[in-house]
Design a protein around this motif. Sequence first.
Motif, PDB file in Angstrom:
ATOM      1  N   UNK A 169       0.837  -1.202   0.000  1.00  0.00           N
ATOM      2  CA  UNK A 169       0.000   0.000   0.000  1.00  0.00           C
ATOM      3  C   UNK A 169       0.875   1.257   0.000  1.00  0.00           C
ATOM      4  N   UNK A 170       1.932   1.213   0.786  1.00  0.00           N
ATOM      5  CA  UNK A 170       2.795   2.381   0.952  1.00  0.00           C
ATOM      6  C   UNK A 170       3.730   2.583  -0.230  1.00  0.00           C
ATOM      7  N   UNK A 171       4.260   1.485  -0.783  1.00  0.00           N
ATOM      8  CA  UNK A 171       5.333   1.598  -1.782  1.00  0.00           C
ATOM      9  C   UNK A 171       4.832   1.681  -3.216  1.00  0.00           C
ATOM     10  N   UNK A 172       3.690   1.064  -3.508  1.00  0.00           N
ATOM     11  CA  UNK A 172       3.204   0.989  -4.889  1.00  0.00           C
ATOM     12  C   UNK A 172       2.343   2.211  -5.191  1.00  0.00           C
ATOM     13  N   UNK A 173       2.790   3.025  -6.135  1.00  0.00           N
ATOM     14  CA  UNK A 173       2.076   4.263  -6.476  1.00  0.00           C
ATOM     15  C   UNK A 173       0.649   4.002  -6.920  1.00  0.00           C
ATOM     16  N   UNK A 174       0.397   2.831  -7.491  1.00  0.00           N
ATOM     17  CA  UNK A 174      -0.963   2.516  -7.944  1.00  0.00           C
ATOM     18  C   UNK A 174      -1.930   2.432  -6.776  1.00  0.00           C
ATOM     19  N   UNK A 175      -1.456   1.907  -5.642  1.00  0.00           N
ATOM     20  CA  UNK A 175      -2.318   1.844  -4.472  1.00  0.00           C
ATOM     21  C   UNK A 175      -2.564   3.232  -3.903  1.00  0.00           C
ATOM     22  N   UNK A 176      -1.550   4.079  -3.941  1.00  0.00           N
ATOM     23  CA  UNK A 176      -1.745   5.463  -3.497  1.00  0.00           C
ATOM     24  C   UNK A 176      -2.825   6.142  -4.340  1.00  0.00           C
ATOM     25  N   UNK A 177      -2.795   5.913  -5.644  1.00  0.00           N
ATOM     26  CA  UNK A 177      -3.815   6.481  -6.522  1.00  0.00           C
ATOM     27  C   UNK A 177      -5.190   5.900  -6.207  1.00  0.00           C
ATOM     28  N   UNK A 178      -5.209   4.631  -5.840  1.00  0.00           N
ATOM     29  CA  UNK A 178      -6.468   3.971  -5.517  1.00  0.00           C
ATOM     30  C   UNK A 178      -7.055   4.528  -4.217  1.00  0.00           C
ATOM     31  N   UNK A 179      -6.196   4.743  -3.213  1.00  0.00           N
ATOM     32  CA  UNK A 179      -6.675   5.184  -1.907  1.00  0.00           C
ATOM     33  C   UNK A 179      -7.076   6.651  -1.882  1.00  0.00           C
ATOM     34  N   UNK A 180      -6.470   7.476  -2.713  1.00  0.00           N
ATOM     35  CA  UNK A 180      -6.700   8.916  -2.664  1.00  0.00           C
ATOM     36  C   UNK A 180      -8.179   9.317  -2.676  1.00  0.00           C
ATOM     37  N   UNK A 181      -9.013   8.706  -3.541  1.00  0.00           N
ATOM     38  CA  UNK A 181     -10.419   9.135  -3.585  1.00  0.00           C
ATOM     39  C   UNK A 181     -11.183   8.893  -2.283  1.00  0.00           C
ATOM     40  N   UNK A 182     -10.693   8.004  -1.428  1.00  0.00           N
ATOM     41  CA  UNK A 182     -11.410   7.701  -0.192  1.00  0.00           C
ATOM     42  C   UNK A 182     -11.210   8.776   0.874  1.00  0.00           C
ATOM     43  N   UNK A 183     -10.176   9.582   0.728  1.00  0.00           N
ATOM     44  CA  UNK A 183      -9.836  10.519   1.794  1.00  0.00           C
ATOM     45  C   UNK A 183      -9.589  11.923   1.267  1.00  0.00           C
ATOM     46  N   UNK A 184     -10.081  12.899   2.017  1.00  0.00           N
ATOM     47  CA  UNK A 184      -9.792  14.305   1.730  1.00  0.00           C
ATOM     48  C   UNK A 184      -8.840  14.876   2.775  1.00  0.00           C
ATOM     49  N   UNK A 185      -8.349  13.996   3.664  1.00  0.00           N
ATOM     50  CA  UNK A 185      -7.545  14.459   4.796  1.00  0.00           C
ATOM     51  C   UNK A 185      -6.059  14.126   4.666  1.00  0.00           C
ATOM     52  N   UNK A 186      -5.634  13.583   3.547  1.00  0.00           N
ATOM     53  CA  UNK A 186      -4.214  13.287   3.414  1.00  0.00           C
ATOM     54  C   UNK A 186      -3.954  11.954   2.763  1.00  0.00           C
ATOM     55  N   UNK A 187      -2.801  11.409   3.034  1.00  0.00           N
ATOM     56  CA  UNK A 187      -2.302  10.191   2.398  1.00  0.00           C
ATOM     57  C   UNK A 187      -2.851   8.960   3.120  1.00  0.00           C
ATOM     58  N   UNK A 188      -3.970   8.437   2.631  1.00  0.00           N
ATOM     59  CA  UNK A 188      -4.590   7.285   3.282  1.00  0.00           C
ATOM     60  C   UNK A 188      -3.709   6.048   3.197  1.00  0.00           C
ATOM     61  N   UNK A 189      -2.986   5.879   2.089  1.00  0.00           N
ATOM     62  CA  UNK A 189      -2.111   4.711   1.946  1.00  0.00           C
ATOM     63  C   UNK A 189      -1.050   4.704   3.049  1.00  0.00           C
ATOM     64  N   UNK A 190      -0.441   5.865   3.316  1.00  0.00           N
ATOM     65  CA  UNK A 190       0.574   5.967   4.372  1.00  0.00           C
ATOM     66  C   UNK A 190      -0.049   5.742   5.746  1.00  0.00           C
ATOM     67  N   UNK A 191      -1.252   6.259   5.941  1.00  0.00           N
ATOM     68  CA  UNK A 191      -1.951   6.085   7.210  1.00  0.00           C
ATOM     69  C   UNK A 191      -2.279   4.612   7.438  1.00  0.00           C
ATOM     70  N   UNK A 192      -2.766   3.930   6.386  1.00  0.00           N
ATOM     71  CA  UNK A 192      -3.060   2.503   6.473  1.00  0.00           C
ATOM     72  C   UNK A 192      -1.798   1.726   6.830  1.00  0.00           C
ATOM     73  N   UNK A 193      -0.707   2.064   6.188  1.00  0.00           N
ATOM     74  CA  UNK A 193       0.565   1.384   6.445  1.00  0.00           C
ATOM     75  C   UNK A 193       0.943   1.493   7.919  1.00  0.00           C
ATOM     76  N   UNK A 194       0.862   2.705   8.443  1.00  0.00           N
ATOM     77  CA  UNK A 194       1.260   2.915   9.835  1.00  0.00           C
ATOM     78  C   UNK A 194       0.303   2.212  10.788  1.00  0.00           C
ATOM     79  N   UNK A 195      -1.004   2.277  10.473  1.00  0.00           N
ATOM     80  CA  UNK A 195      -2.000   1.650  11.335  1.00  0.00           C
ATOM     81  C   UNK A 195      -1.832   0.132  11.368  1.00  0.00           C
ATOM     82  N   UNK A 196      -1.540  -0.457  10.210  1.00  0.00           N
ATOM     83  CA  UNK A 196      -1.356  -1.910  10.149  1.00  0.00           C
ATOM     84  C   UNK A 196      -0.101  -2.317  10.905  1.00  0.00           C
ATOM     85  N   UNK A 197       0.945  -1.507  10.829  1.00  0.00           N
ATOM     86  CA  UNK A 197       2.176  -1.828  11.557  1.00  0.00           C
ATOM     87  C   UNK A 197       1.927  -1.857  13.078  1.00  0.00           C
TER      88      UNK A 197
END
Length: 257
Positions: A216-244
């Motif tokens: 989720x964090x490293x693949x730009x395609x996932x970042x593009x996928x996650x972006x529409x779900x959030x207006x508050x920032x980088x959801x992919x990075x947030x998911x990565x940290x939350x899962x860790x």
Amino acid sequence: MKQRLLAIKDIVHITGITTRTLHYYDEIELLKPTFVADNGYRYYDQESLAKLQTILFLKEMDVPLKEIAAILKLPLEEQREVLKQHNDTLRLKKQRLERISAALEEFVAGKDVYHLSIFNDSAILPLPEQYDREARWRYGKTEAYQSFEKKMQERSPIEKERQWHQMEDVFRKIAACMHFQPDAVEVQQLVDEWRGILEQSMPCDGHLLMCIANTYQADARFKQYFNPFSEQGDLAAFMHEAVMYYVQGLGESKREN
């Protein structure tokens, strides 16, 4: 009564075609002038004008000039048969352009490229199938992926669609909690829900969850996928940290047991 010939300026005035185009049609022998005067001026009769209008009609239909030259040599009935086939091709092209235009509108509106039907009726594979093949190439030899593939083969399209909607719903919920810290109870409960949806298809231990989060964090395609779900920032990075944090909690639970 002697037929009056049309000069190039007359043809230009009647049809709107350029002088340069008329000269080019002469060069490629698509439309030769009826008469060339000693001073080099080209003149055309009414039959040539009619032929030019047919050429312009065919050109407007996206028929290449070489094909136009061949079509003009055919009897009228054969011309119509060739153009009928060309019209069928134009209809297919129209449908494709409409599909591309609709997909582009969806993408501009924020829909992820993964869900766009952009490669339907194309030699290029649809993106979901490309992603499936990429995943098989990367993880096909792992036990987790083999279990996933087996379960997915057993599931109906409706079940797969339901699971996908569940996954998107939990992403929206996590996006709505981005004002919390990734280790907040509310976020961690949603990560646990996310894991539960994944486990409908495959067993998910801490190592696999970390692999998914890293993707989720490293693949730009996932970042593009996650972006529409959030207006508050980088959801992919947030998911990565939350899962860790979640995986760290799994480790602590094991130590307590």
